[in-house]
Design a protein around this motif. Structure first.
Motif, mmCIF file in Angstrom:
data_model
loop_
_atom_site.group_PDB
_atom_site.id
_atom_site.type_symbol
_atom_site.label_atom_id
_atom_site.label_comp_id
_atom_site.label_asym_id
_atom_site.label_seq_id
_atom_site.Cartn_x
_atom_site.Cartn_y
_atom_site.Cartn_z
ATOM 1 N N CYS A 227 -0.530 12.978 -10.892
ATOM 2 C CA CYS A 227 -1.233 12.153 -9.912
ATOM 3 C C CYS A 227 -1.881 10.968 -10.628
ATOM 4 N N GLY A 228 -1.823 9.826 -10.012
ATOM 5 C CA GLY A 228 -2.418 8.628 -10.595
ATOM 6 C C GLY A 228 -2.117 7.431 -9.729
ATOM 7 N N VAL A 229 -2.543 6.259 -10.182
ATOM 8 C CA VAL A 229 -2.328 5.023 -9.446
ATOM 9 C C VAL A 229 -1.041 4.361 -9.941
ATOM 10 N N LEU A 230 -0.177 3.992 -9.000
ATOM 11 C CA LEU A 230 1.023 3.221 -9.325
ATOM 12 C C LEU A 230 0.682 1.745 -9.164
ATOM 13 N N TYR A 231 0.787 0.985 -10.267
ATOM 14 C CA TYR A 231 0.439 -0.434 -10.244
ATOM 15 C C TYR A 231 1.688 -1.304 -10.159
ATOM 16 N N SER A 232 1.459 -2.576 -9.863
ATOM 17 C CA SER A 232 2.544 -3.553 -9.907
ATOM 18 C C SER A 232 2.938 -3.811 -11.358
ATOM 19 N N LYS A 233 4.160 -4.294 -11.526
ATOM 20 C CA LYS A 233 4.669 -4.577 -12.869
ATOM 21 C C LYS A 233 3.871 -5.681 -13.546
ATOM 22 N N ALA A 234 3.396 -6.625 -12.743
ATOM 23 C CA ALA A 234 2.637 -7.776 -13.263
ATOM 24 C C ALA A 234 1.677 -8.243 -12.171
ATOM 25 N N PRO A 235 0.696 -9.093 -12.508
ATOM 26 C CA PRO A 235 -0.221 -9.621 -11.486
ATOM 27 C C PRO A 235 0.454 -10.727 -10.674
ATOM 28 N N THR A 236 1.357 -10.350 -9.780
ATOM 29 C CA THR A 236 2.183 -11.315 -9.046
ATOM 30 C C THR A 236 1.596 -11.712 -7.697
ATOM 31 N N TYR A 237 0.459 -11.122 -7.329
ATOM 32 C CA TYR A 237 -0.167 -11.546 -6.070
ATOM 33 C C TYR A 237 -1.173 -12.657 -6.364
ATOM 34 N N PHE A 238 -0.962 -13.815 -5.738
ATOM 35 C CA PHE A 238 -1.823 -14.973 -5.939
ATOM 36 C C PHE A 238 -2.639 -15.241 -4.677
ATOM 37 N N CYS A 239 -3.872 -15.611 -4.868
ATOM 38 C CA CYS A 239 -4.724 -15.947 -3.736
ATOM 39 C C CYS A 239 -4.103 -17.087 -2.932
ATOM 40 N N GLY A 240 -4.196 -16.981 -1.635
ATOM 41 C CA GLY A 240 -3.553 -17.942 -0.744
ATOM 42 C C GLY A 240 -2.261 -17.412 -0.168
ATOM 43 N N GLN A 241 -1.719 -16.341 -0.739
ATOM 44 C CA GLN A 241 -0.519 -15.707 -0.210
ATOM 45 C C GLN A 241 -0.910 -14.497 0.640
ATOM 46 N N THR A 242 0.081 -13.950 1.338
ATOM 47 C CA THR A 242 -0.099 -12.719 2.095
ATOM 48 C C THR A 242 0.665 -11.603 1.396
ATOM 49 N N LEU A 243 -0.041 -10.537 1.052
ATOM 50 C CA LEU A 243 0.575 -9.355 0.448
ATOM 51 C C LEU A 243 0.753 -8.315 1.547
ATOM 52 N N THR A 244 1.963 -7.784 1.670
ATOM 53 C CA THR A 244 2.274 -6.873 2.767
ATOM 54 C C THR A 244 2.760 -5.531 2.229
ATOM 55 N N PHE A 245 2.180 -4.461 2.729
ATOM 56 C CA PHE A 245 2.657 -3.095 2.500
ATOM 57 C C PHE A 245 3.193 -2.565 3.832
ATOM 58 N N ARG A 246 4.415 -2.050 3.814
ATOM 59 C CA ARG A 246 4.961 -1.426 5.022
ATOM 60 C C ARG A 246 5.232 0.044 4.745
ATOM 61 N N ILE A 247 4.648 0.914 5.544
ATOM 62 C CA ILE A 247 4.794 2.355 5.361
ATOM 63 C C ILE A 247 6.108 2.803 5.999
ATOM 64 N N GLU A 248 7.034 3.233 5.161
ATOM 65 C CA GLU A 248 8.344 3.657 5.661
ATOM 66 C C GLU A 248 8.305 5.103 6.144
ATOM 67 N N THR A 249 7.711 5.987 5.367
ATOM 68 C CA THR A 249 7.536 7.385 5.767
ATOM 69 C C THR A 249 6.151 7.842 5.335
ATOM 70 N N VAL A 250 5.650 8.910 5.957
ATOM 71 C CA VAL A 250 4.309 9.394 5.649
ATOM 72 C C VAL A 250 4.371 10.833 5.159
ATOM 73 N N GLY A 251 3.360 11.210 4.393
ATOM 74 C CA GLY A 251 3.159 12.584 3.976
ATOM 75 C C GLY A 251 1.801 13.062 4.461
ATOM 76 N N GLN A 252 1.313 14.110 3.874
ATOM 77 C CA GLN A 252 -0.006 14.613 4.237
ATOM 78 C C GLN A 252 -1.075 13.645 3.747
ATOM 79 N N PRO A 253 -1.987 13.191 4.600
ATOM 80 C CA PRO A 253 -3.013 12.241 4.160
ATOM 81 C C PRO A 253 -4.102 12.919 3.342
ATOM 82 N N ASP A 254 -4.783 12.110 2.548
ATOM 83 C CA ASP A 254 -5.906 12.575 1.749
ATOM 84 C C ASP A 254 -6.906 11.429 1.651
ATOM 85 N N ARG A 255 -8.199 11.757 1.657
ATOM 86 C CA ARG A 255 -9.225 10.710 1.648
ATOM 87 C C ARG A 255 -9.183 9.867 0.387
ATOM 88 N N ARG A 256 -8.537 10.340 -0.693
ATOM 89 C CA ARG A 256 -8.459 9.573 -1.939
ATOM 90 C C ARG A 256 -7.227 8.668 -1.994
#
Length: 367
Positions: A227-256
């Motif tokens: 278990c851990g955080v999966l990061y981006s390969k590089a800091p490719t998100y720049f201010c002024g852009q829109t970063l989008t996450f789309r949830i394709e499938t879901v599992g059991q949720p957890d508050r963390r």
């Protein structure tokens, strides 16, 4: 055998003499080139060997016919593809065209705007015929070097983000529409060229708890206990852009669980609910520097889209030298949004993104 197969067979049989002619011509050009080099060597060589080289060159030149070409078939001997249609068939075709065909001075929809996205292009189009009532739109694209268009979107929306776009490559787009209650499509719009210079977002490969797609823009939380955080390969998100996450499938949720952005990668954490990060949990809770906000968004479900928009608002005269400054953050999900100021102690216009899920089954696309 079909008509096209018959055409292919005739073509393969008829092209053989031409292929032989090409081989003979290429051989003659290569031989002449070698002889020319040998002659230059003889002229510019040592005086003691010059006579011997010139004699050899002369003998070879006498046996090479540089002015002869193989016989090329005349036009009357070249197969020609033609088709004859009976007058009765032409009459039937004309009647069907007159009955079902329409004439338009211009297509009812046209492409309006291209917006660069990381690894994609947002394409917008609009209706230009006031009398036309559209039911569906159909968007096609192709690389400028390709010969065929392919469908990328069919639906009622007037914009669509085309993903899997290679940066700095020209793509052609066209759009058409289907009128209300009609089956046939309208004429195509004028093709236009779009491109993106922004490299696609990618997840970091190699983290044991996540499996990635071939383009590394989709991450799946697998069955690993790691278990851990999966990061981006590089800091490719720049201010002024829109970063989008789309949830394709879901599992059991957890508050963390978390989806968000951060100033830097920090290993050893199991969530982005920490300092120098903003994120949303799968239950809709929003965290800023590890603290939960009062405002909350709807819980994340399959098909949900979560977007992050940020703009820099500098504070103090020394902000460019590491003083305090803030980012105005807008997080949107399921037609709701929260807006807040994220204060940091260092200048940061490009950020990492990341995700963390405690249980398997979660799949998220980033663009």
């Amino acid at each position: 055998m079909s008509l096209l197969q018959e055409v292919d067979a005739i073509e393969q049989d008829s092209v053989k003499p031409l292929d032989e002619c090409q081989k003979l011509i290429e051989h003659g050009v290569s031989t002449a080139d070698d002889l020319l080099r040998e002659g230059e060597s003889a002229v510019h060589g040592d005086v003691g060997q010059q006579n011997e080289k010139l004699c050899s060159f002369t003998k070879k030149a006498l046996h090479i016919q540089l002015d002869s070409l193989p016989e090329v078939p005349s036009l009357v001997d070249v197969p020609c593809l033609s088709a004859q249609l009976d007058d009765c068939l032409l009459t039937i075709l004309k009647n069907q065209i007159f009955r079902h065909g329409t004439v338009a001075s211009r297509p009812p929809v046209q492409l309006e705007e291209f917006v660069e996205k990381p690894g994609g292009i947002l394409v917008r189009w609009c209706k230009v015929d006031d009398d036309f009532i559209p039911q569906d739109y159909r968007l096609q694209y192709r690389k400028s070097t390709a010969s065929h268009f392919e469908d990328v979107y069919v639906g009622s929306e007037t914009e669509f983000i085309v993903l899997h776009i290679d940066p700095n490559i020209d793509y052609q787009f066209r759009v058409c529409a289907r009128g209300d209650g009609r089956q046939e499509w309208s004429p195509w719009s004028v093709p236009q060229i779009g491109r993106t210079t922004l490299v696609p977002h990618e997840w970091t490969a190699g983290l044991e708890g996540y499996s990635l797609s071939s383009r590394r823009n989709i991450a799946l939380r697998n069955d690993s206990q790691s278990c851990g955080v999966l990061y981006s390969k590089a800091p490719t998100y720049f201010c002024g852009q829109t970063l989008t996450f789309r949830i394709e499938t879901v599992g059991q949720p957890d508050r963390r669980d978390s989806l968000g952005v951060c100033v830097e990668q920090q290993n050893g954490y199991d969530s982005l609910q920490r300092d120098k990060a903003v994120c949303i949990s799968t239950n809709g809770a929003v965290f800023v520097n590890g603290k939960e906000m009062t405002n909350q968004l709807p819980a994340v479900t399959s098909g949900s889209t979560v977007t992050f928009d940020m703009e820099v608002v500098q504070l103090g005269p020394s902000s460019n030298e590491g003083g305090n400054f803030k980012l105005r953050v807008t997080i949107s999900s399921n037609n709701r949004e929260v807006v807040f100021d994220w204060v940091l102690d260092q200048c940061c216009v490009s950020l990492y993104f990341g995700c963390s899920f405690s249980y398997p089954g979660w799949k998220v696309l980033v663009f």
